[in-house]
Design a protein around this motif. Structure first.
Motif, PDB file in Angstrom:
ATOM      1  N   GLY A  55       0.819  -1.210   0.000  1.00  0.00           N
ATOM      2  CA  GLY A  55       0.000   0.000   0.000  1.00  0.00           C
ATOM      3  C   GLY A  55       0.850   1.256   0.000  1.00  0.00           C
ATOM      4  N   GLY A  56       2.040   1.161   0.621  1.00  0.00           N
ATOM      5  CA  GLY A  56       2.973   2.282   0.589  1.00  0.00           C
ATOM      6  C   GLY A  56       3.420   2.620  -0.822  1.00  0.00           C
ATOM      7  N   GLY A  85       1.456   2.364  -3.372  1.00  0.00           N
ATOM      8  CA  GLY A  85       0.335   3.162  -3.868  1.00  0.00           C
ATOM      9  C   GLY A  85       0.392   4.590  -3.366  1.00  0.00           C
ATOM     10  N   LEU A  86       0.800   4.762  -2.101  1.00  0.00           N
ATOM     11  CA  LEU A  86       0.927   6.117  -1.554  1.00  0.00           C
ATOM     12  C   LEU A  86       1.973   6.911  -2.324  1.00  0.00           C
ATOM     13  CD1 LEU A  86       0.177   8.143   0.679  1.00  0.00           C
ATOM     14  CD2 LEU A  86       1.997   7.135   2.075  1.00  0.00           C
ATOM     15  N   ALA A 108      -3.397   5.326  -7.898  1.00  0.00           N
ATOM     16  CA  ALA A 108      -2.699   5.145  -6.630  1.00  0.00           C
ATOM     17  C   ALA A 108      -3.669   4.945  -5.467  1.00  0.00           C
ATOM     18  CB  ALA A 108      -1.819   6.354  -6.372  1.00  0.00           C
ATOM     19  N   GLN A 120      -4.757   1.404  -5.083  1.00  0.00           N
ATOM     20  CA  GLN A 120      -3.728   0.568  -4.466  1.00  0.00           C
ATOM     21  C   GLN A 120      -3.653   0.817  -2.964  1.00  0.00           C
ATOM     22  OE1 GLN A 120       0.064   0.018  -6.598  1.00  0.00           O
ATOM     23  NE2 GLN A 120      -0.766   1.367  -8.146  1.00  0.00           N
ATOM     24  N   LEU A 121      -3.723   2.068  -2.582  1.00  0.00           N
ATOM     25  CA  LEU A 121      -3.641   2.434  -1.173  1.00  0.00           C
ATOM     26  C   LEU A 121      -4.800   1.841  -0.381  1.00  0.00           C
ATOM     27  CD1 LEU A 121      -1.852   4.135   0.698  1.00  0.00           C
ATOM     28  CD2 LEU A 121      -3.353   6.076   0.232  1.00  0.00           C
TER      29      LEU A 121
END
Length: 531
Positions: A150-151, A153-154, A318, A321-322
């Motif tokens: 997830g990072g 995505g961030l 993004a 994803q996050l």
């Protein structure tokens, strides 16, 4: 709790994960920022560097090829010298490379300093995942890896917006200088909070294997990019360099199979779960990196959005994803990694194919939906595939396992940019050269103007009123080239779905334990651990 993880480290594991994500964020942020800056860098000085299409591809691939070529060696050095120590070294090199890249005065310098950044990134990425695997117990690893993914995505979310905002107010080099304060914060947090760990029986280094892999990949990618630049993949220079790259990579594989200390341990690939997961990651990044490369030019050069607006338009990719990456393990628990990854690959392919619907006046909200679908699909591929890779190996091999994961992701991305970028370039030249031939231009100027839409639009601006007739045909030629390119990208994603469906193991039976107990590893407390 395993005896390999101290009580102090166990209590701090989520804080440590946050520090590791900060280190990861630097690498991801830089690449996502560069995406929105490419159009600016392509413009003539002083606005940009006047980089040609092939030079833009090399500014991406010089980073990824050095990164991919050294990942496994960096993983082994982390296993041998200590993963935190290696990560700190990587952060320092990455920060210095960022400063020099920001001050580059030519495309060649930018390409060289991006390679330095790739060297630093190679020492950061495998160490973050290896430390994670040694800080968390096996039952918490899927959740931690989901948050780690997830990072990514961030970083993808913050990067384009940050890059767009910087380009609105500062010169193009600011997109690299922004890395420096983040590097400094990450260095301080790493020293204070993150434990060191190493393999008690590390492998020997393989300099010849590293040299063969980097040389083979550079030659192969050079041949592919040169073919797109010339719009002729049968040119002798293309065949010699591309064919030479394939030959060198074949020598690399033979050397690795015979070596007792290989740069990449090919025995890992005897495990179907490992091989299928690695292939899935490589293929999905092949498809997505190529699309990201041309999507920026579609939004800015064809649709006329600014760098900041283009960055904001990429947020749904993004954001998905996050949101979904940390929760992917819940879907995997219910349906199994094979079904989830295969469905994700099919969804990526469908998102690629949706670009066939995009033209010069397509409502922009449809692009937002496609980006969100693609981000959702990636969020359900990366975490389970990464878990499959990392849990296929004993804990003390976490560094080398992480390196294999990242190596094939980067190689897949580099090949995607090279192959799909060259296909886009060759098709675009075919579409626009007829119109360029009608203008009284020197042969060299005509050839340069046909390499990319940005080069054509730059020529049109210099010609003034006489160049207006080029704008519409250039945009139409780009859209046609984009449509051809996404078909190739969608086909690659569907190939990934087939690979996953055939070779990735299905859902584990209820009550089945893990593949095997993690091996013991050496974990050292961080500075100030007893405070």
């Amino acid at each position: 709790m395993s005896s390999s993880v101290s009580e102090t480290v166990h209590r701090r594991r989520w804080v440590i994960l946050g520090v590791l994500m900060l280190s990861l964020l630097i690498v991801v942020l830089d690449n996502s920022i560069l995406n929105v800056a490419m159009k600016t860098i392509a413009q003539p000085a002083p606005t940009g560097l006047g980089a040609a299409q092939s030079e833009l591809e090399w500014s991406i691939n010089s980073y990824t090829l050095v990164f991919a070529g050294l990942l496994f060696t960096a993983g082994l050095l982390g296993d041998r010298l200590g993963r935190r120590r290696v990560l700190l070294f990587g952060l320092v090199v990455f920060g210095l490379g960022s400063v020099f890249a920001a001050l580059a005065t030519s495309p060649g310098q930018l390409i060289a300093f991006r390679a330095v950044m790739g060297l630093g990134g190679a020492f950061v990425m495998p160490s973050t995942l290896a430390i994670l695997m040694n800080v968390f117990e096996r039952d918490e690893q899927p959740k931690a890896i989901g948050i780690w993914a997830g990072g990514v995505g961030l970083g993808i979310a913050i990067g384009p917006i940050t890059g767009g905002a910087l380009l609105e107010h500062f010169w193009w080099g600011s997109v690299f200088l922004v890395n420096v304060p983040i590097v400094l914060v990450a260095l301080a947090a790493m020293v204070l909070l993150v434990p060191d760990s190493r393999d008690p029986a590390p492998g020997r280094l393989d300099p010849l294997g590293v040299l063969l892999s980097v040389a083979g990949l550079v030659l192969l990618v050079y041949g592919i990019i040169k073919g797109g630049q010339l719009a002729d993949f049968t040119d002798p220079e293309v065949l010699l360099t591309g064919g030479g790259g394939v030959a060198v990579l074949a020598c690399f594989v033979i050397h690795e199979r015979r070596s007792d200390h290989p740069a990449i341990d090919v025995t890992y690939f005897k495990n179907p779960a490992f091989s299928a997961a690695v292939a899935a990651i490589a293929l999905v990044f092949f498809a997505l990196m190529g699309v990201t490369f041309f999507a920026v030019f579609y939004m800015q050069s064809v649709r006329g959005f600014s760098a900041l607006e283009a960055g904001l338009l990429m947020v749904p990719l993004a954001l998905a994803q996050l949101i979904f990456a940390p929760r992917a393990r819940l879907v995997v628990d219910r349906f199994g990694a094979k079904a989830v990854c295969a469905a994700g690959m099919v969804l990526v392919g469908a998102g690629m194919a949706a670009f066939l619907l995009f033209g010069r006046t397509t409502p922009i909200w449809t692009l937002e939906i496609v980006f969100f679908v693609q981000g959702t699909a990636m969020a359900h591929i990366m975490p389970p595939a990464t878990v499959s890779i990392m849990q296929s190996l004993p804990r003390e091999k976490a560094g080398s396992g992480s390196a294999v994961n990242n190596t094939f992701r980067q190689v897949g991305g580099a090949m995607g940019v090279a192959v799909l970028g060259s296909l886009l370039s060759a098709r675009y030249r075919e579409g626009v050269e007829g119109r360029l031939a009608q203008l009284p231009l020197p042969e060299g100027a005509r050839h340069a103007a046909g390499e990319s839409i940005e080069a054509t639009l730059g020529l049109a601006a210099r010609l003034g009123p006489a160049g207006r007739q080029l704008v519409g045909p250039a945009k139409d030629a780009f859209i046609d080239a984009m449509h051809v390119t996404v078909l190739g990208s969608a086909a690659v994603a569907l190939l990934g779905a087939v690979v996953v469906g055939v070779w990735l193991p299905g859902k584990a039976k209820t009550g089945a334990g893990p593949a095997g107990p993690p091996e013991q590893d050496v974990v050292k407390p961080p500075v100030g651990a007893g405070r």
